[in-house]
Design a protein around this motif. Structure first.
Motif, short mmCIF file in Angstrom:
data_model
loop_
_atom_site.label_atom_id
_atom_site.label_comp_id
_atom_site.label_asym_id
_atom_site.label_seq_id
_atom_site.Cartn_x
_atom_site.Cartn_y
_atom_site.Cartn_z
N ARG A 246 0.75 -1.21 -0.03
CA ARG A 246 -0.07 0.17 0.00
C ARG A 246 0.92 1.43 0.23
NH1 ARG A 246 -5.25 0.03 -1.68
NH2 ARG A 246 -6.35 -1.81 -0.96
N PHE A 247 1.97 1.18 0.50
CA PHE A 247 2.68 2.43 0.78
C PHE A 247 4.34 2.11 0.89
CE2 PHE A 247 1.76 1.56 5.28
CZ PHE A 247 2.97 1.76 5.95
N TRP A 248 5.13 2.98 0.48
CA TRP A 248 6.41 2.75 0.52
C TRP A 248 7.48 3.93 0.52
CZ3 TRP A 248 3.37 0.94 -3.41
CH2 TRP A 248 3.75 1.52 -4.70
N PHE A 249 8.70 3.96 0.93
CA PHE A 249 9.34 5.18 0.87
C PHE A 249 10.56 4.70 -0.26
CE2 PHE A 249 7.52 5.68 4.96
CZ PHE A 249 7.16 7.13 5.03
N ASN B 92 -7.23 1.62 -3.87
CA ASN B 92 -7.81 1.04 -4.78
C ASN B 92 -8.10 1.89 -6.09
OD1 ASN B 92 -8.10 -1.25 -3.17
ND2 ASN B 92 -10.06 -0.45 -2.10
N SER B 93 -8.23 3.17 -6.09
CA SER B 93 -8.67 4.08 -7.18
C SER B 93 -7.77 5.39 -6.94
CB SER B 93 -10.20 4.39 -7.10
OG SER B 93 -10.57 5.03 -6.04
N TRP C 181 -6.11 9.65 -9.64
CA TRP C 181 -7.49 9.15 -9.66
C TRP C 181 -7.95 8.25 -10.84
CZ3 TRP C 181 -12.76 11.75 -10.56
CH2 TRP C 181 -13.86 10.84 -10.07
N ARG C 182 -8.42 6.93 -10.41
CA ARG C 182 -8.71 6.03 -11.54
C ARG C 182 -10.52 5.98 -11.44
NH1 ARG C 182 -4.26 4.75 -9.48
NH2 ARG C 182 -5.27 3.49 -7.87
N PRO C 183 -11.64 6.83 -12.04
CA PRO C 183 -12.91 6.56 -11.73
C PRO C 183 -13.55 5.38 -12.42
CG PRO C 183 -12.32 8.43 -13.11
CD PRO C 183 -10.98 7.93 -12.73
N ALA C 184 -12.76 4.97 -13.43
CA ALA C 184 -13.13 3.77 -14.19
C ALA C 184 -11.84 2.86 -14.78
CB ALA C 184 -13.90 4.14 -15.52
N GLN C 185 -12.19 2.07 -15.30
CA GLN C 185 -11.06 1.26 -15.85
C GLN C 185 -10.47 1.85 -17.03
OE1 GLN C 185 -12.45 -2.89 -16.45
NE2 GLN C 185 -12.03 -3.36 -14.41
N TRP C 186 -11.16 2.44 -17.61
CA TRP C 186 -10.73 3.06 -19.22
C TRP C 186 -10.11 4.58 -19.08
CZ3 TRP C 186 -13.36 7.56 -20.40
CH2 TRP C 186 -14.64 7.81 -19.91
N LEU C 187 -10.22 5.22 -17.70
CA LEU C 187 -9.92 6.64 -17.32
C LEU C 187 -9.06 6.75 -16.21
CD1 LEU C 187 -10.12 9.54 -18.18
CD2 LEU C 187 -12.38 9.40 -16.88
N GLN C 188 -7.89 7.67 -16.52
CA GLN C 188 -7.14 8.04 -15.06
C GLN C 188 -6.84 9.34 -15.25
OE1 GLN C 188 -3.63 5.66 -13.17
NE2 GLN C 188 -2.67 7.35 -13.94
N LEU C 189 -7.24 10.17 -14.00
CA LEU C 189 -7.02 11.84 -14.04
C LEU C 189 -6.13 12.02 -13.12
CD1 LEU C 189 -10.72 12.73 -13.90
CD2 LEU C 189 -8.94 12.72 -16.05
N SER C 190 -5.07 12.87 -13.22
CA SER C 190 -4.07 13.43 -12.33
C SER C 190 -3.93 14.70 -12.28
CB SER C 190 -2.78 12.62 -12.96
OG SER C 190 -2.87 11.06 -13.03
N PHE C 191 -3.59 15.10 -11.09
CA PHE C 191 -3.23 16.41 -10.76
C PHE C 191 -1.72 16.47 -9.99
CE2 PHE C 191 -2.47 19.79 -7.39
CZ PHE C 191 -2.47 20.84 -8.01
N TYR C 192 -0.78 17.23 -10.49
CA TYR C 192 0.66 17.25 -10.09
C TYR C 192 0.99 18.78 -9.88
CZ TYR C 192 1.53 17.13 -14.89
OH TYR C 192 1.62 17.36 -16.39
N GLU C 193 1.90 18.99 -8.90
CA GLU C 193 2.36 20.40 -9.02
C GLU C 193 4.03 20.07 -8.25
OE1 GLU C 193 0.76 22.60 -5.76
OE2 GLU C 193 0.39 21.14 -4.68
N SER C 194 4.71 20.96 -8.46
CA SER C 194 5.99 21.12 -7.94
C SER C 194 6.39 22.68 -7.60
CB SER C 194 7.01 20.73 -9.10
OG SER C 194 7.02 21.57 -10.29
N VAL C 195 7.53 22.73 -6.89
CA VAL C 195 8.23 24.08 -6.44
C VAL C 195 9.56 23.66 -6.55
CG1 VAL C 195 8.13 23.54 -4.05
CG2 VAL C 195 8.08 25.73 -4.79
N VAL C 196 10.46 24.91 -7.19
CA VAL C 196 11.84 24.78 -7.06
C VAL C 196 12.36 25.94 -6.28
CG1 VAL C 196 13.89 24.64 -8.91
CG2 VAL C 196 11.55 23.90 -9.66
#
Length: 421
Positions: free
Chosen positions: A81-84, A120-121, A154-169
Motif C-alpha cells: 500500500r505504501f513505501w518510501f 484502490n482508485s 484518480w481512476r474513476p473507471a478502468q478506461w480513465l485515469q486523471l492526475s493532478f501534480y505540482e512542483s516547487v523549485v
C-alpha cells in the motif's frame, strides 16, 4: 539516444538485497573516456551516462584518457500500500516516461527521496530531488537546490485515469513547509512571499481498448488567468503540453509497442528569473545546467513516431522518426538566446511575454529531422550472457543554429558489446 538506470557501455558491478519490507539495489560503474573532442551524440540528444567530473586521467598512445566513476542506488522500505524510496539516480514521471514534460530520464541523476501511497482508485506520491544549481547562464556547480513534487492520480473507471501534480523549485535554504504531506505547494510558496518557482499540471489517460492508451498532459509555469477567463486568447501561456497515442498490438506478436506523440514547449517555459543575479539560480527548472524536463529548448515542438518489438526472442529492435521545430522568442525583442537560460526579460527588467506568447512565430525557425533504428541481440552461454548492439541515427537540420540558410547533416552510429555474469 536511449536510456538506462544503470551504466550502459561500461563494466558495472551491480548488487541487490531483499529483506522483509526492505529492498536495496544499485550499481557502481567506472568509465575510461577519451573526451578530447566532446561527446558524439545527435544535436538535441543528451547523454545517458552519469559520472562525477574530477582530475583523474592517464596518457595512452598520445591521448588523454579520463577516469570517471558513477554510483547509482535505490532503497525501498514499505509494502503493497505504501513505501518510501531513497536513492541516487534518474527520474521519470507521467504517461510519456521516455522524455516527458515533467521529469525526463535524460536529465542527470540526482538525490531522490519519495513516498508513495497506493489505494484502490487513488494514488498519492511525494518526491524531493536534491539537484545542482548553476549561474544564470548554466555555468558553475552549486549545492543546496531542491525540487519538491506532489502527484494525485484518480481512476474513476478502468478506461480513465486523471492526475493532478505540482512542483516547487527553490534553494539556498531548507524549507520544511514543502514536506507537509497534505498541502498545496503554490499556497505554501505564497506564505513565504512567492520567492520560489511553482508549477502545476493535469493529465488524462484514456484507454478505449486494453491495448490502446491516449494520454494528454499539460504542465504550466504561468498563464494569464484574467485574460483566459475573458476569452482573450492573445495572451501568456508559459507551459508545456504533450499528447499522443500508444498501441501494444496483440495481433502482431513481433511488435510490442507503436507510439505517436506531439510535444510543445512554449517560450520561456522552465526558465525563471532569479531575484538576485549575484547568487546561483535556485529557481529555474534545471539540474547541472540542463532541463529536468524534455530535451528541447523553450519555443519548440516535436512529433515523434516509434515502433519497437522483437523479430525473434533474442533480437530487440526499434525504428523511430522525429520532426522538431525551434525558434528564438527573444529575436528582435531582447538579446536573449532562446534557451532555458533566457528568461524573457528585457534590459529594463520588464517581462516581454506578459501579453503574448510568440510560439514559433519567428522569421527564422530551425527545423530538424531525425530518423534511425536500433537493434540489440542477447545470447546465453551457460551462466554468461553475451550482448551486442547497433544503432544508427540520421539528422538533418535546416536553418541550423538559427542561421538562415544553414544546412547541417549528420550520421551517428553506435556499436556496443557486453558480457554479463
Amino acid at each position: 539516444s536511449g536510456g538506462g538506470y544503470y551504466g550502459e557501455g561500461a563494466p558495472s558491478l551491480e548488487f541487490a538485497l531483499s529483506l522483509p519490507g526492505i529492498g536495496l539495489d544499485g550499481a557502481y560503474t567506472p568509465y575510461l573516456i577519451d573526451d578530447a573532442d566532446g561527446l558524439v551524440i545527435p544535436p538535441l540528444a543528451r547523454s545517458t551516462r552519469d559520472w562525477v567530473p574530477d582530475w583523474s586521467d592517464f596518457d595512452l598512445f598520445g591521448r588523454s584518457i579520463d577516469i570517471r566513476q558513477r554510483m547509482a542506488s535505490n532503497t525501498a522500505v514499505g509494502g503493497n500500500r505504501f513505501w518510501f524510496q531513497l536513492g541516487f539516480g534518474r527520474s521519470s514521471y507521467g504517461p510519456f516516461y521516455t522524455d516527458g514534460v515533467v521529469f525526463s530520464p535524460y536529465a542527470p541523476q540526482a538525490g531522490r527521496f519519495s513516498f508513495t501511497w497506493h489505494g484502490n482508485s487513488l494514488t498519492a506520491q511525494m518526491l524531493m530531488l536534491e539537484v545542482t544549481a548553476t549561474n544564470d547562464s548554466g555555468g558553475g556547480r552549486y549545492p543546496n537546490k531542491r525540487v519538491v513534487f506532489h502527484s494525485y492520480q484518480w481512476r474513476p473507471a478502468q478506461w480513465l485515469q486523471l492526475s493532478f501534480y505540482e512542483s516547487v523549485v527553490y534553494g539556498n535554504r531548507f524549507d520544511p513547509r514543502y514536506l507537509v504531506p497534505v498541502s498545496v505547494l503554490y499556497l505554501t510558496q505564497g506564505a513565504g512571499g512567492f520567492v520560489d518557482n511553482s508549477l502545476l499540471g493535469l493529465t488524462a489517460e484514456i484507454r478505449p481498448r486494453p491495448w490502446m492508451k491516449i494520454p494528454f498532459t499539460v504542465y504550466a509555469d504561468d498563464v494569464h488567468f484574467n485574460d483566459i477567463v475573458r476569452l482573450d486568447l492573445e495572451t501568456k501561456y508559459k507551459l508545456s503540453l504533450q499528447t499522443g497515442i500508444m498501441i501494444n498490438p496483440p495481433w502482431i506478436q513481433s511488435i510490442s509497442r507503436v507510439s505517436l506523440d506531439y510535444l510543445a514547449v512554449m517560450p520561456y517555459m522552465y526558465s525563471h528569473r532569479d531575484q538576485d543575479s549575484t547568487i546561483p539560480n535556485y529557481s529555474n527548472y534545471t539540474h547541472m545546467g540542463t532541463s529536468l524536463g524534455p530535451s528541447l529548448h523553450p519555443n519548440s515542438d516535436r512529433i515523434s513516431f516509434e515502433v519497437s518489438g522483437r523479430l525473434v526472442p533474442a533480437l530487440r529492435c526499434r525504428v523511430f522518426f522525429r520532426s522538431i521545430r525551434h525558434g528564438n522568442p527573444s529575436a528582435g525583442v531582447t538579446d536573449g538566446d532562446g534557451t532555458i537560460f533566457d528568461d524573457g526579460y528585457d534590459e529594463a527588467g520588464y517581462p516581454t511575454f506578459q501579453t503574448e506568447t510568440r510560439f514559433l512565430s519567428q522569421d527564422i525557425i530551425e527545423r530538424t529531422v531525425e530518423a534511425g533504428f536500433g537493434a540489440t541481440i542477447a545470447a546465453a552461454v551457460g551462466r554468461v550472457t553475451l550482448t551486442s548492439g547497433l544503432s544508427y541515427t540520421f539528422v538533418r537540420r535546416s536553418n541550423a543554429g538559427l542561421e538562415a540558410g544553414s544546412v547541417r547533416v549528420g550520421h551517428y552510429v553506435e556499436v556496443s558489446a557486453g558480457v554479463a555474469y
